[in-house]
Design an enzyme around this catalytic site. Sequence first.
Site, mmCIF file in Angstrom:
data_model
loop_
_atom_site.group_PDB
_atom_site.id
_atom_site.type_symbol
_atom_site.label_atom_id
_atom_site.label_comp_id
_atom_site.label_asym_id
_atom_site.label_seq_id
_atom_site.Cartn_x
_atom_site.Cartn_y
_atom_site.Cartn_z
ATOM 1 N N THR A 239 47.172 61.925 -21.557
ATOM 2 C CA THR A 239 47.595 61.654 -22.921
ATOM 3 C C THR A 239 46.671 60.599 -23.520
ATOM 4 O OG1 THR A 239 49.497 60.993 -24.301
ATOM 5 C CG2 THR A 239 49.250 59.888 -22.177
ATOM 6 N N CYS A 240 46.744 60.425 -24.838
ATOM 7 C CA CYS A 240 45.921 59.414 -25.530
ATOM 8 C C CYS A 240 46.537 59.196 -26.903
ATOM 9 C CB CYS A 240 44.467 59.877 -25.617
ATOM 10 S SG CYS A 240 44.227 61.423 -26.529
ATOM 11 N N GLY A 241 45.718 59.068 -27.931
ATOM 12 C CA GLY A 241 46.247 58.895 -29.274
ATOM 13 C C GLY A 241 46.649 60.202 -29.923
ATOM 14 N N TRP A 268 50.177 60.229 -28.195
ATOM 15 C CA TRP A 268 50.937 59.089 -28.707
ATOM 16 C C TRP A 268 51.308 59.241 -30.175
ATOM 17 C CZ3 TRP A 268 53.678 56.158 -25.875
ATOM 18 C CH2 TRP A 268 54.279 55.021 -26.433
#
Length: 284
Positions: A239-241, A268
Amino acid sequence: MPIPADPLVSTAWLAEHLDAPDVRIVDGSWHMPAAQRDPKAEYDRVHIPGAVFFDIDEIADETSDLPHMLPSPIKFAARVKKLGLGDGSRIVVYDTSGILPAARVWWEFRAMGHEDVVVLDGGLPKWIAEGRPVDDLVVAPQERHFTPRFQADIVRSLDQMKRNLETGREQVVDARAAGRFTGRDPEPRAGLRGGHIPGSRNIPLSALLAPDGTMLPAEKLAEVFEAAGVDVARPVAATCGSGITASVVALALARLGRPRAAVYDGSWTEWGGRGDAPVATGEA
């Protein structure tokens, strides 16, 4: 002329195969809105000869309020067909960052069932620094049929990530910068809470790259994952932004021989924007 098993190819490799009839080159550049850069305009000014432009924000799910979510297989196939990217194509993706959005395009093709795709290590910056050819010519590709075969095993949804909180089946690796992961630094998108998915581990993008913008070799990547408490032999969801940097984690795991790492598409932007998704702060 097989593409190596490594999910990345060198600039030397691409230069050698630039005119190969089955190789298709893709510029997958993208930038955060705050950067005020137009990747398509930059592509029009300079690109690797023969490259087509893959617009991450346009080849996306137009019904979602989240940025550049995976489109339907039908839409994806229709768009890439017009770019001349189809069955039998050996696709090499690069970007103007070195390695970032190109990894997202790599993951999207694989999510749609096209495995013959690699990322140019070091991207356009390395290519230009080495004095290799570029041009500004208009590319008019011949349409090529693309058969989508959606690979659900490498795509994660909000509900799946919530269920994983209970089962712990997958390790969650967050590729955002440490300050965002801990909640110390604000998110670049307004309205998002700070912190991370409970139980996740933090491996920032910078930890996966060498100073020249290329990806670390496999042995160094293994050390990075181990230091972060991630067992690469077990399943991983990245996952990330907004699902772009997470794809670099998936790319790194593929370099380590673990090509089926999943990416949480909403990342996110989705999780941090919802009141019903639990958030942890501080170190992992």
